[in-house]
Every structure is written in C-alpha cells, then in structure tokens.
Design an enzyme around this catalytic site. Structure first.
Site, mmCIF file in Angstrom:
data_model
loop_
_atom_site.group_PDB
_atom_site.id
_atom_site.type_symbol
_atom_site.label_atom_id
_atom_site.label_comp_id
_atom_site.label_asym_id
_atom_site.label_seq_id
_atom_site.Cartn_x
_atom_site.Cartn_y
_atom_site.Cartn_z
ATOM 1 N N GLU A 158 -56.005 35.808 -7.487
ATOM 2 C CA GLU A 158 -55.310 34.894 -6.572
ATOM 3 C C GLU A 158 -53.842 34.706 -6.934
ATOM 4 O O GLU A 158 -53.005 34.504 -6.053
ATOM 5 C CB GLU A 158 -56.020 33.533 -6.542
ATOM 6 C CG GLU A 158 -57.364 33.542 -5.846
ATOM 7 C CD GLU A 158 -58.529 33.884 -6.769
ATOM 8 O OE1 GLU A 158 -59.679 33.880 -6.302
ATOM 9 O OE2 GLU A 158 -58.264 34.164 -7.971
ATOM 10 N N PHE A 166 -70.268 22.257 -6.823
ATOM 11 C CA PHE A 166 -69.968 23.592 -7.329
ATOM 12 C C PHE A 166 -68.668 24.112 -6.712
ATOM 13 O O PHE A 166 -68.476 24.063 -5.504
ATOM 14 C CB PHE A 166 -71.121 24.549 -6.988
ATOM 15 C CG PHE A 166 -70.876 25.965 -7.404
ATOM 16 C CD1 PHE A 166 -70.791 26.306 -8.751
ATOM 17 C CD2 PHE A 166 -70.700 26.967 -6.459
ATOM 18 C CE1 PHE A 166 -70.550 27.617 -9.142
ATOM 19 C CE2 PHE A 166 -70.464 28.279 -6.833
ATOM 20 C CZ PHE A 166 -70.389 28.610 -8.185
ATOM 21 N N GLN A 167 -67.774 24.555 -7.579
ATOM 22 C CA GLN A 167 -66.461 25.078 -7.200
ATOM 23 C C GLN A 167 -65.640 24.067 -6.401
ATOM 24 O O GLN A 167 -64.874 24.424 -5.497
ATOM 25 C CB GLN A 167 -66.591 26.399 -6.428
ATOM 26 C CG GLN A 167 -67.048 27.546 -7.310
ATOM 27 C CD GLN A 167 -66.885 28.904 -6.677
ATOM 28 O OE1 GLN A 167 -66.916 29.045 -5.461
ATOM 29 N NE2 GLN A 167 -66.712 29.934 -7.499
ATOM 30 N N LYS A 201 -65.421 23.613 4.111
ATOM 31 C CA LYS A 201 -66.248 24.673 4.696
ATOM 32 C C LYS A 201 -66.913 24.229 5.990
ATOM 33 O O LYS A 201 -66.989 25.000 6.965
ATOM 34 C CB LYS A 201 -67.299 25.128 3.682
ATOM 35 C CG LYS A 201 -68.121 26.315 4.149
ATOM 36 C CD LYS A 201 -69.031 26.834 3.045
ATOM 37 C CE LYS A 201 -69.787 28.084 3.492
ATOM 38 N NZ LYS A 201 -70.636 28.633 2.392
ATOM 39 N N MET A 218 -37.635 38.452 -25.136
ATOM 40 C CA MET A 218 -36.760 37.295 -25.197
ATOM 41 C C MET A 218 -37.206 36.331 -26.287
ATOM 42 O O MET A 218 -36.369 35.728 -26.970
ATOM 43 C CB MET A 218 -36.711 36.590 -23.838
ATOM 44 C CG MET A 218 -35.660 35.484 -23.761
ATOM 45 S SD MET A 218 -33.961 36.081 -23.992
ATOM 46 C CE MET A 218 -33.566 36.604 -22.322
#
Length: 626
Positions: free
Chosen positions: A95, A157-158, A207, A523
């Site tokens: 993602e 969940f999630q 959803k 760096m």
C-alpha cells in the site's frame, strides 16, 4: 471509557476541519463540481447501483483514469464494479507503493492522484505516503475500506480508526455514513484536494455502505461551509511589495513549490526579468525557474549553493513566493536574514508569519500574485521608481565564480556518484522526469542535474521519505507515458520499495532506475563522519562487501533488465544502453565510492552564516564583501 458513535465522529471531524479551513475569498459554499477536475467531469444518467457502484461511477464522472491499490476484505465490494470500469486499476505490491505512486502521478501531471486500500493494516500502510503528500502539498485522494458500521468501535478484525489516525496529516477526511452520500463526498474530496493549497484527502467507507443499494446521480452539489480559499491578493499589499522591490538594494526572490502548484512559472520568469532580481528555488521548486538562467543563484538551504545561501542571508528584501521558511532553508531561524524586510505570499494564510515575521503578508494564489506584481512593478517603473542592482550582482557573481558546485574524484579510484548523476542528467536531457529518493543521492541529483523545465523534478522534500522514488517514478510514468522517467535512488531507499518493480514489469511501465550504491546509508554515514567521530554504527548495508542483495539479479527476478557499472569509463555506455530499452523497466547498479559527501553544507541547528563549502573550508565571506 465510552466511545463516540461513528455518526458523532464523522459530524464533528467534518465540521471542525471545514471551520479550520476557512479563508476569505471564493465561490459560495454550496456549488456544483469545480476545480481542476471539472474539465474532465462526465455526466452519467441516474442509476440504481450499490454503494460500490456509486463509488466507481463517481470516479469515472470525475475523470479519473487510474487508481493504484490492493484489494482486501472491507474494500472488496468496490473491486467488483471496478472490474468493468473504464478506470484502470494498477495492482501494487504494498500500500505504501500505492500512495507514493498516486503522489508521483499527481506531481508529474498536475491532476489528483488516487490510491485505494482496505481497512486496518491496508489503511495504516497508507499513512506514510499520506503524510508525505501533506508535507509537500500534493493533491491526492486516498480511498479506504472500513469495517461495517455496526462493528466500528468494537475492535473488529482489521479495524483501525484511519480517520482519527490521519487527522493531523490530511487536508480533510471523511467517514461515509450512507451510500447516498458517496457522489457528494467524492466530489468534495477531489475539490478539496485540488484547490487552495493542495493536499491529501481521505475517504473512509464502511463495507456495509459499499454493499447498500442506492441511486447514483451526478453531478452532486458540494457543501463545504467555510472553505473559501483566497485566490486574488489584496491590492494594497501588492502595491507595497512593488514599492519595496523598486527601492531595495539587495533583493532576492525566494521561490517555493507553491509556484509550481499554481502553474505560475511563466509569470515568475517575466517578473524576474522585469526586475532583474536574483532568484533562488527551493528543493521543492527546482525547475520553476531555469537553472541555466543568469539570474538563478541555485538552491538555498542546508545543501544549497554558497551564492543562494548568502544571497538570502545578506538580503535587505526577501520576496517569498509559495515558500514556507522551513528549517532546511533558514538554518537557525533567529539568525536568518537579519537585515531583510520580508514580503511573504502564500495561498495558505497559516504559513504566513509561522516561522518568520512577514512585513508585507500577501494571501493569494501564486499565479495571481505574480501577475499582479508584474502590473504593479511596471507601474512603479513607469513612474521612474527603479533601483540599481549592479553592486549586488557584482557581489553575487563573485561568489558564484569563487564557490561553484563541484566535487573531487575519489582518491581510491572508485566511481564518483556525482559524476554518475551529472552524466545521467546530460544524457537523458531536460525533457526527462527525474525522481529522487532521500539522502545523499537526492542532494546530488538536485545539484548536478540542470532543471530547465517545470515538473521534471519529483522528490520527498518535507517528510524525507526513504522508499519514495521507485513507486513515485511508476506513478509519474503512468501519468506521462511518453516521457522518459528516471528514478535516482540509494541502495538503502531502493530496498524499501523495490517490489513495485514487479508491478512495473507486469503492467508495462518502463521506468529506469539508477541505484547509487555506496554500500551504506550514505547521509547518515556522512553525519557519523562529521559529528560522531567516524563511529559507523549500523550504516553498512552489505551491498558492497557481500553484494547482498545483488541488484542486477534482483532486478531480473522482478522482471526488469539489470545492468551494472563500476567505472567512469562505462558510465556513458551503460546509461545509453538503458535509454535504448523502452519495453521493460531497467535497473542500473552504479557501484560508487562510500566516502563521497554532499557539499556545501549548513550543519543542522546552526546559522546559515556557518555554511561549509567543503570539509574544513569556510567561504571567505564577511561584511566587507557586501
């Protein structure tokens, strides 16, 4: 502890953000779709669809041509109508890649970039690119799935409160409560992302809302009370700025990324040439003013040119256009440009006076500000009000001559990274788009490639996100398929997001990647050399000593062409070979010396007066020179 309901969260957050966005000058709050996306808006007929269908039809109506994302449980209903859509979906491998690709697309094209993810970890993996887009004012819309409304607040969940998580790093965000709201919310999200000061907008959709039946109707009416970006500056402030410019002896134009966002580069050149005032362009503004122009002093700041840093430091007037006086430009802000009167023009009133007091604050879009400054300066000149900048230019030209950007060849005979990047820019040319990761290679790319045109330099400036380059280059190439796109990455940055090369290979996105492989987190190692007694704690990546990973083999495993270059004699022919390959992504492993450093340098937290031209070399610059 009692948790607020989703309805309360959505209402309070939306109203609070709208109120915080209030300015003073725009269209009425209720309006139909407007802004940069309006020209592409389609007007489909009303239809009975699911919420997911309404989402996809809204994207189509807004003229979206590509979405970067990964499906998952909560967002899955949206992927079914997307299967038949005219909107191209690019399946990324992480993602974070989706978010940076949307950013690269937006920066290269000037359109809104769109990414999509599922709930929970899918959404939280977007937080870094959302924050990155927020810091660099990039127009992005991130669409996330959420657990069903009855499950919100139950630690389902999630489940993750992505609206709350991203509240500090989005221009605005939405939690959609009803399927009927989807067209309006999407239209508002695109309008907010692309108008005023651009920025990322999050749309979180449960959803069950995606699954609900609804009637899709377009165009919707926008309802954004308090959102009225000021586009046109106040005439009195413009006239005062022009008066100051006509009388200043040591003026400088300090140009930031806002000039690029506003499409004001032609006006900037006209204003600069009309006044004869020197120009400095920040890291986010490279290309806004041609590097080769005789009035361009270069980039200011921590790794800017000596002439640019001291031009600002000793100025008696700074005209800041779409810049925000960030710490990497000012150094220790208390000692920055102590004798300068400041004209600060920005579309975001919150930036004016935030870090440096503005004597003449100008709120407005940079294009309108510059156009009106041209008219006001022309009037001043017609009235005989001009200033002689000959002494100022004599001093600045002397600095440019004595302290040009340059580098020393490595004493051990290894390949110079600066030489690689310089030749890459010369061979690929000014029409290519260059995308940098973060670190030494980013600074060398800003110094040793000549940026002659706007929107040819993309990088993560504000957040400094390692892993930005590969997915952002992918997004830029999708947005500009006919343009050569080079990502200049470090061996550390490259290992964070190189999995997106598999996406590029499978989707036919032939980006070109130059890995500046110095075997270290370069760096960080430079700072360890300078400030930590050469104690190199955890900066050796093993890409030299063990060749783990072998970048050529890794590239081939990801469906790319892999090349390697280890000598200066091979640089040109290796780059030329990559330029000839246009049907697959190409990765070049440039094995360079580990001890090269970025100079000039203003050490963090110090005054710009303490700039070092090279290690142990302070520029000879004192009050007698000015």
């Amino acid at each position: 502890m009692t948790r607020p309901t989703p309805e309360t969260l959505a209402h309070s957050a939306r109203r609070a953000r709208a109120a915080a966005s209030a300015a003073t000058d725009a269209e009425p709050a209720a309006r139909t779709v407007a802004g940069p996306a309006a020209a592409a808006v389609r007007t489909p007929d009303p239809a009975q669809v699911s919420g997911a269908g309404s989402l996809v039809r809204s994207l189509e109506a807004l003229g979206v041509d590509v979405v970067f994302g990964i499906p998952g449980g909560a967002i899955l209903p949206a992927y079914d109508p997307l299967y038949d859509s005219t909107v191209r979906h690019i399946l990324v491998r992480h993602e974070q890649g989706a978010g940076h690709a949307a950013t690269g697309y937006a920066q290269a094209t000037g359109r809104v970039g769109v990414c999509m993810a599922t709930s929970g970890p899918g959404a939280t993996n977007l937080v870094t690119p959302i924050a990155d887009a927020y810091m660099d004012s990039v127009s992005m819309v991130a669409i996330t799935g959420q657990v069903a409304r009855p499950a919100i607040g139950t630690d389902a969940f999630q489940e993750a409160d992505i609206q709350g998580i991203t509240l500090p790093v989005t221009k605005h965000n939405f939690l959609v409560q009803h399927a009927d709201e989807i067209p309006q919310v999407l239209a508002e999200a695109f309008h907010l992302a692309s108008t005023g000061r651009p920025g990322p907008v999050l749309v979180d959709i449960p959803k069950d809302v995606l699954q609900a039946a609804t009637t899709f109707s377009w165009p919707p009416t926008l309802d954004l009370p308090g959102y009225r970006p000021t586009l046109h500056p106040h005439g009195k402030q413009i006239r005062e700025a022009a008066r100051l410019m006509a009388g200043a002896r040591r003026p400088v134009f300090y140009v930031g990324g806002g000039v690029l966002k506003a499409g004001a580069t032609d006006g900037l050149r006209q204003l600069a040439e009309l006044t004869g005032i020197p120009v400095v362009t920040t890291l986010m503004a490279l290309g806004a003013f041609p590097d080769s122009h005789p009035q361009h002093l270069g980039m200011p700041g921590m790794h800017g040119t000596v002439a640019a840093v001291y031009g600002l430091q000793k100025a008696d007037l700074i005209v800041a256009l779409g810049a925000r006086f960030d710490d990497r430009v000012t150094g220790r802000v208390e000692s920055f440009a102590p004798d300068a009167t400041v004209v600060h023009a920005d579309i975001d009133p919150a930036e004016i006076g935030k870090n440096r007091h503005a004597d003449v604050p100008i709120v407005g879009d940079a294009r309108h500000v510059i156009d009106e400054l041209i008219a006001a300066v022309t009037a001043e000149r017609a009235a005989g009000h001009t200033t002689d900048l000959a002494d100022w230019w004599h001093q600045l030209d002397d600095l440019r001559e004595r302290y040009p950007l340059g580098y020393e060849e490595p004493a051990d005979g290894t390949l110079s990274p600066q030489y690689v990047i310089k030749r890459l820019g010369e061979i690929a040319g000014p029409d290519a788009v260059y995308v940098a990761g973060v670190g030494q290679h980013q600074m060398w790319a800003s110094q040793f490639i000549s940026y002659e045109k706007p929107y040819t330099w993309l990088n993560s400036g504000g957040l400094g996100t390692m892993g930005y380059a590969v997915p952002a280059a992918m997004g830029a190439k999708v947005g500009k398929p006919d343009v050569v796109v080079w990502a200049i990455d470090g061996d550390g940055c490259f290992q964070m997001t190189n999995q997106e090369l598999a996406t590029c290979a499978l989707e036919g996105i032939p980006v070109k990647i130059a890995v500046i492989n110095n075997g270290n987190l370069g760096m960080v190692r430079q700072w360890q050399t300078l400030f930590y007694g050469e104690r190199y704690s955890n900066t050796d990546l093993g890409t030299h000593k063990h060749r783990i990973p072998d970048f050529v083999k890794l590239a081939e495993a990801l469906g790319c062409v892999g090349l390697r270059c280890e000598t200066a004699e091979d640089v040109d022919k290796t780059i030329a070979a990559a330029m000839e390959i246009n049907d697959a992504p190409v990765v070049i492993d440039f094995v360079v010396g580990k001890d090269a450093m970025v100079w000039p340098m203003v050490p963090a937290g110090t005054s710009n007066d303490e700039i070092m031209f090279a290690r142990g070399v302070r520029p000879a610059f004192d009050e007698d020179d000015i």
